[in-house]
Design an enzyme around this catalytic site. Structure first.
Site, short mmCIF file in Angstrom:
data_model
loop_
_atom_site.label_atom_id
_atom_site.label_comp_id
_atom_site.label_asym_id
_atom_site.label_seq_id
_atom_site.Cartn_x
_atom_site.Cartn_y
_atom_site.Cartn_z
N GLY A 31 0.81 -1.22 0.00
CA GLY A 31 0.00 0.00 0.00
C GLY A 31 0.83 1.26 0.00
CG LEU A 33 -0.90 1.46 -3.80
CD1 LEU A 33 -2.10 0.97 -4.63
CD2 LEU A 33 0.14 0.35 -3.70
N GLY A 36 5.52 3.78 -9.03
CA GLY A 36 6.22 2.49 -9.21
C GLY A 36 5.21 1.35 -9.16
CG HIS A 37 3.17 0.49 -5.50
ND1 HIS A 37 3.37 1.59 -4.69
CD2 HIS A 37 3.73 -0.55 -4.86
CE1 HIS A 37 4.01 1.21 -3.60
NE2 HIS A 37 4.25 -0.08 -3.67
CD GLN A 153 9.83 -8.22 -2.44
OE1 GLN A 153 9.81 -8.08 -1.23
NE2 GLN A 153 9.17 -7.44 -3.26
#
Ligand code: AMP
Length: 280
Positions: A31, A33, A36-37, A153
């Site tokens: 969240g 946001l 990028g998101h 990641q």
């Protein structure tokens, strides 16, 4: 746009979508946001019939001394942005919905997760792989988009998907920066104006190190040390600056193709990460 907070209801819905032959694209987030998101949602939108975004600040990936309690939240703003970018479903569970109080099962990747953030955050990736595995089972995606802002990641998730045979394609998405070069991050919200200006040193130092390594492969260690010194000189507290082979997440051998030059540093109390990935 549908919003689910119940895991059972979400899973019932996504299983029905799958049965009706729809493809599902998934963007997991914590969240608050930003663009990028949004770039991840745009990629998912192009590839799939239905786009699911999860918004969940995952407690199991935060150590007790980290910023779980003060992690920025703006649910209404997030919903508006997701709608604007054509997401179909938001899944936003409470922590107690995601984890039973007596949960005792973890999913752990044990090689790629070790260096870089794995050193100073030893329980971080175990939390990430566990929650992402759970989210994959709930959302049933065909595609899941992960940003290369968090490149380690992304590699860890790709390895988990390969090793555990999740029928999911992981799509790495390019790192999105502000106009001045700072990597977009929800945590940028914590920075004072002065810290933010100093934090630009991370990207600048990485670009200088990248240029040096591209010109002379044997300068990897010196280039990383120089980048760390530049970030320190700008007032940052360096966690790491390191250069690794993207495939192995180990020091690049002579035959390394793609390498990651990655940095993590604190400005004030805010820990920022950034990286450059390139071929040598
Ligand atoms: P987070 O909400 O920080 O957990 O991030 C959720 C997803 O968005 C992860 O796949 C991140 O890698 C990705 N992401 C975050 N910031 C950026 C960025 N600046 N550029 C590209 N992807 C990003």
């Amino acid at each position: 746009m549908k919003i689910f907070t119940s895991s059972c209801e979400l899973q019932k819905y996504t299983l029905e979508l799958k049965r009706s032959g729809k493809t599902i694209g998934f963007v997991p987030t914590m969240g608050f946001l930003h663009d990028g998101h949004m770039s991840l949602i745009d990629i998912a939108r192009q590839k799939s019939d239905v786009v699911v975004v999860s918004i969940f600040v995952n407690p199991t990936q935060f150590a007790p001394n980290e910023d779980f309690d003060r992690y920025p939240r703006d649910f209404d703003g997030d919903v508006a942005k997701c709608a604007e970018h054509g997401a179909d479903v938001i899944y936003a569970p409470e922590a107690a919905e995601m984890y039973r109080a007596d949960a005792s099962t973890w999913v752990e990747e044990t090689v790629l997760s070790q260096p870089l953030c794995g050193i100073s955050r030893p329980t971080f990736y175990r939390g990430v792989t566990t929650v992402v595995a759970k989210l994959f089972l709930l959302v049933q995606p065909d595609f899941a988009v992960f940003g290369l802002k968090d490149a380690q990641q992304c590699f860890v998730i790709q390895r988990m998907v390969r090793d555990l045979n999740f029928p999911i394609e992981i799509i790495p998405a390019p790192l999105v920066r502000d106009a001045d070069g700072l990597a977009l991050s929800s945590r940028n919200r914590y920075l004072s104006a002065d810290e933010r200006a100093r934090a630009l040193s991370i990207h600048r130092a990485l670009l200088a190190a990248k240029a040096r390594i591209m010109a002379d492969k044997s300068s990897i260690k010196a280039a990383a040390a120089e980048a760390a010194a530049a970030i320190t000189a700008a007032g940052g507290r360096v966690d790491y600056v390191d250069v690794l082979d993207c495939e192995t997440m180990k020091y690049p051998e002579a035959d390394a193709k793609k390498i990651i030059l990655a940095a993590a540093a604190f400005f004030g109390t805010t820990r920022l990460i950034d990286n450059e990935i390139f071929e040598i």
